[in-house]
Design a protein around this motif. Structure first.
Motif, short mmCIF file in Angstrom:
data_model
loop_
_atom_site.label_atom_id
_atom_site.label_comp_id
_atom_site.label_asym_id
_atom_site.label_seq_id
_atom_site.Cartn_x
_atom_site.Cartn_y
_atom_site.Cartn_z
N ALA A 111 14.80 35.24 -56.99
CA ALA A 111 16.08 35.40 -57.18
C ALA A 111 17.10 36.37 -57.70
O ALA A 111 16.31 36.73 -58.90
N THR A 112 18.38 36.73 -57.55
CA THR A 112 18.58 38.07 -58.41
C THR A 112 20.30 36.78 -58.89
O THR A 112 20.48 35.60 -58.65
N ARG A 113 19.92 37.03 -60.65
CA ARG A 113 20.71 36.14 -61.39
C ARG A 113 21.89 37.04 -61.97
O ARG A 113 21.55 38.11 -62.08
N THR A 114 23.77 36.17 -61.60
CA THR A 114 24.50 37.39 -62.25
C THR A 114 24.62 36.59 -63.90
O THR A 114 25.68 35.42 -63.44
N VAL A 115 25.20 37.93 -64.54
CA VAL A 115 25.04 37.39 -66.20
C VAL A 115 26.93 37.89 -66.32
O VAL A 115 26.64 39.00 -66.24
N PHE A 116 27.49 37.76 -66.81
CA PHE A 116 28.80 38.20 -67.19
C PHE A 116 29.49 37.96 -68.53
O PHE A 116 29.29 36.59 -69.08
N CYS A 117 29.46 38.79 -69.40
CA CYS A 117 29.70 38.09 -70.77
C CYS A 117 31.22 39.42 -70.99
O CYS A 117 31.10 40.02 -70.83
N PRO A 222 25.63 22.94 -57.91
CA PRO A 222 23.81 22.71 -57.74
C PRO A 222 23.64 24.66 -57.49
O PRO A 222 24.47 25.89 -57.18
N PRO A 223 22.05 25.08 -57.81
CA PRO A 223 22.28 26.79 -57.97
C PRO A 223 22.36 26.96 -56.23
O PRO A 223 22.45 26.45 -55.18
N PRO A 224 22.47 28.66 -56.18
CA PRO A 224 22.12 29.17 -54.45
C PRO A 224 20.98 28.24 -53.79
O PRO A 224 20.74 27.92 -52.91
N THR A 225 19.87 28.33 -55.03
CA THR A 225 18.70 28.58 -54.36
C THR A 225 18.28 26.26 -54.33
O THR A 225 17.09 26.98 -53.96
N ALA A 226 18.91 26.37 -54.20
CA ALA A 226 18.75 24.54 -54.24
C ALA A 226 18.86 24.09 -52.64
O ALA A 226 19.11 24.88 -51.27
N PRO A 227 17.44 23.50 -52.29
CA PRO A 227 17.38 22.97 -51.17
C PRO A 227 17.96 22.50 -50.03
O PRO A 227 19.16 21.43 -51.11
N LYS A 228 19.03 22.59 -49.18
CA LYS A 228 20.73 22.25 -48.64
C LYS A 228 19.75 20.73 -47.37
O LYS A 228 19.48 20.90 -46.83
N PRO A 229 20.93 20.09 -47.55
CA PRO A 229 20.42 18.59 -46.49
C PRO A 229 20.90 19.74 -45.34
O PRO A 229 21.02 20.29 -44.93
N PRO A 230 19.44 19.00 -44.40
CA PRO A 230 19.72 19.59 -43.31
C PRO A 230 20.80 18.74 -42.26
O PRO A 230 21.22 18.15 -42.72
N ARG A 231 20.87 19.58 -41.58
CA ARG A 231 22.32 19.66 -40.60
C ARG A 231 22.11 18.30 -39.05
O ARG A 231 21.14 18.35 -38.77
N PRO A 232 23.09 17.91 -39.52
CA PRO A 232 22.65 16.93 -38.30
C PRO A 232 23.11 17.40 -36.53
O PRO A 232 23.02 18.47 -36.49
N PRO A 233 22.12 16.69 -35.37
CA PRO A 233 21.98 17.56 -34.12
C PRO A 233 23.65 18.08 -33.23
O PRO A 233 24.08 16.43 -33.67
N LEU A 234 23.24 18.41 -32.68
CA LEU A 234 24.31 18.10 -31.96
C LEU A 234 24.14 17.22 -30.66
O LEU A 234 23.23 16.79 -30.21
N PRO A 235 25.36 16.54 -30.55
CA PRO A 235 25.72 15.50 -29.36
C PRO A 235 25.21 15.49 -27.94
O PRO A 235 25.60 16.69 -27.44
N GLN A 236 24.50 14.88 -27.32
CA GLN A 236 23.69 15.12 -26.32
C GLN A 236 24.22 13.68 -25.86
O GLN A 236 24.49 13.25 -25.51
N PRO A 237 24.65 14.54 -23.97
CA PRO A 237 24.75 12.90 -23.26
C PRO A 237 24.05 12.47 -22.87
O PRO A 237 22.81 12.59 -22.87
N SER A 238 24.58 11.42 -22.32
CA SER A 238 23.71 10.30 -21.77
C SER A 238 22.79 10.40 -20.15
O SER A 238 21.23 10.57 -20.11
N GLU A 239 23.70 11.60 -19.45
CA GLU A 239 22.81 12.19 -18.43
C GLU A 239 23.88 13.32 -17.95
O GLU A 239 24.66 13.25 -18.08
N LEU A 240 22.88 14.70 -18.34
CA LEU A 240 23.54 15.56 -17.76
C LEU A 240 23.67 16.47 -16.78
O LEU A 240 22.73 17.24 -16.23
N THR A 241 25.13 15.83 -15.75
CA THR A 241 24.79 16.59 -14.03
C THR A 241 25.52 17.45 -14.70
O THR A 241 25.98 18.37 -15.27
#
Length: 375
Positions: A111-117, A222-241
């Motif tokens: 990972a690339t770290r950036t330091v400002f002095c 949290p750092p950029p390399t921290a694991p992110k939570p999974p995204r919720p799935p897209l909603p699906q209809p009960s019957e896709l007519t």
């Protein structure tokens, strides 16, 4: 009309110490109490840095620890474009204010770290050696022997004093003063208080324990390399007519007429169509769906498909309740038995039908007469 004067500015100029300059800038210095950053003149008046680089350095220095300062992150915060920000970061890196290095993570990742002095010139100077801790002398209380308390003197009776003066005694020398008579000993002397034992002396060579180390720094972001939570799935209809799929595809294809940012590809429309069909299945009006997806857009909009996925998932309305769910449940009906008047004694009693009361029924049964029994 005369030019309106600023009273606050006039009062502030009157409080500036010393005579005001005839040309150039006039400083009105108001001390900060909160939300301020200390910037050195070596940065604010740097002769080789552009104003964009100086302003970007001040912005980076005012950000909290752990804030991402990549080119895209800074472009989202500032009005300058990515090319201008990248050139300013190269200037700061060339003069030592900004440094980038690679940090190896577990699992063969880098990972690339950036330091400002804020003062890069101080990094080139040799560090001063910290002096060794000097042992602090410990003061030990020295026990002091208790002095005997003077016993109370008792006065002699005047008659006894006169008898003692009358008796002959040895004449003291002329220069010696007369001494008072010795007091009588107390039959019940008060016990002397016990002395507390003296504390043991600490050894002279005992070293002073060093101060405990400071707690480790824990970043709030949290750092950029921290694991992110999974995204919720897209909603699906009960019957896709076929009707729902056609209406959802038409709504997604028509979004570019209302917001040019949503010019979607066929793959994106095919991926988002089931989620829009779920909204239509729940009786959401197409205008409501279009308004929800296109209103209050972030500027600039970099990922339109991700925004549509988030809004279709997070703002999904619940299904409409049925007709039976909206009916208020009826309260249990309480049946009240009406009053009747007895045919014989005209007494009032409760009964669904007219007849005789209980007493009259017993009398008629005893006489053997007909009895009209109330139901």
């Amino acid at each position: 009309m005369d030019t309106q004067q600023n009273t606050a500015l006039t009062r502030a100029l009157a409080e500036v110490p010393g005579p005001l300059p005839t040309r150039g800038v006039i400083h009105i210095t108001i001390p900060h109490t909160d939300r301020f950053t200390v910037v050195g003149n070596h940065l604010a008046q740097h002769p080789d840095l552009s104003c964009t680089a100086v302003g970007l350095a001040v912005r980076i220095q005012s950000l909290p620890q752990g804030t991402e300062i990549s080119i895209k992150a800074l472009a989202a915060r500032c009005r300058e474009g990515e090319k201008r920000i990248a050139a300013a970061l190269h200037e700061l890196e060339a003069h030592g204010y900004l440094q980038r290095f690679l940090h190896r993570l577990p699992g063969k990742k880098v990972a690339t770290r950036t330091v400002f002095c804020n003062q890069p010139a101080e990094l080139l100077r040799p560090r001063r050696q910290m002096p060794a801790p000097v042992p602090i002398p410990v003061s030990v209380p020295i026990p002091v022997p208790a002095q005997p308390q003077p016993q109370p003197q008792t006065r002699a009776h005047p008659q006894a004093r006169a008898q003692a003066q009358a008796q002959p005694s040895a004449q003291p020398p002329a220069h010696a003063p007369k001494s008072d008579p010795e007091p009588a000993p107390d039959p019940n002397p008060a016990p002397e208080p016990e002395q507390a034992p003296a504390p043991p002396l600490p050894p002279a060579s005992l070293p002073v324990p060093p101060p405990p180390p400071p707690p480790p720094f824990v970043p709030l972001v949290p750092p950029p390399t921290a694991p992110k939570p999974p995204r919720p799935p897209l909603p699906q209809p009960s019957e896709l007519t076929a009707e729902l799929d056609r209406a959802a595809t038409a709504l997604l294809s028509d979004l570019r007429r209302h917001a040019p940012q949503f010019t979607l590809s066929e793959d994106d429309i095919r991926q988002l169509a089931p989620a829009v069909a779920t909204w239509l299945e729940r009786d959401a009006h197409p205008d409501t769906i279009r308004r929800t997806l296109t209103d209050d857009l972030p500027q600039p909009l970099r990922h339109p498909v991700k925004l549509l996925k988030h809004r279709l998932t997070a703002l999904l309305p619940p299904p409409l309740p049925g007709a039976r769910d909206l009916v208020v449940p009826a309260r249990p009906r309480i049946v009240v038995t009406p009053f009747q008047t007895c045919d014989d004694c005209d007494r009032a009693f409760r009964s669904p039908t007219p007849g005789h009361c209980r007493d009259c029924r017993e009398i008629r049964e005893y006489r053997g007469e007909d009895v009209r029994v109330a139901a």
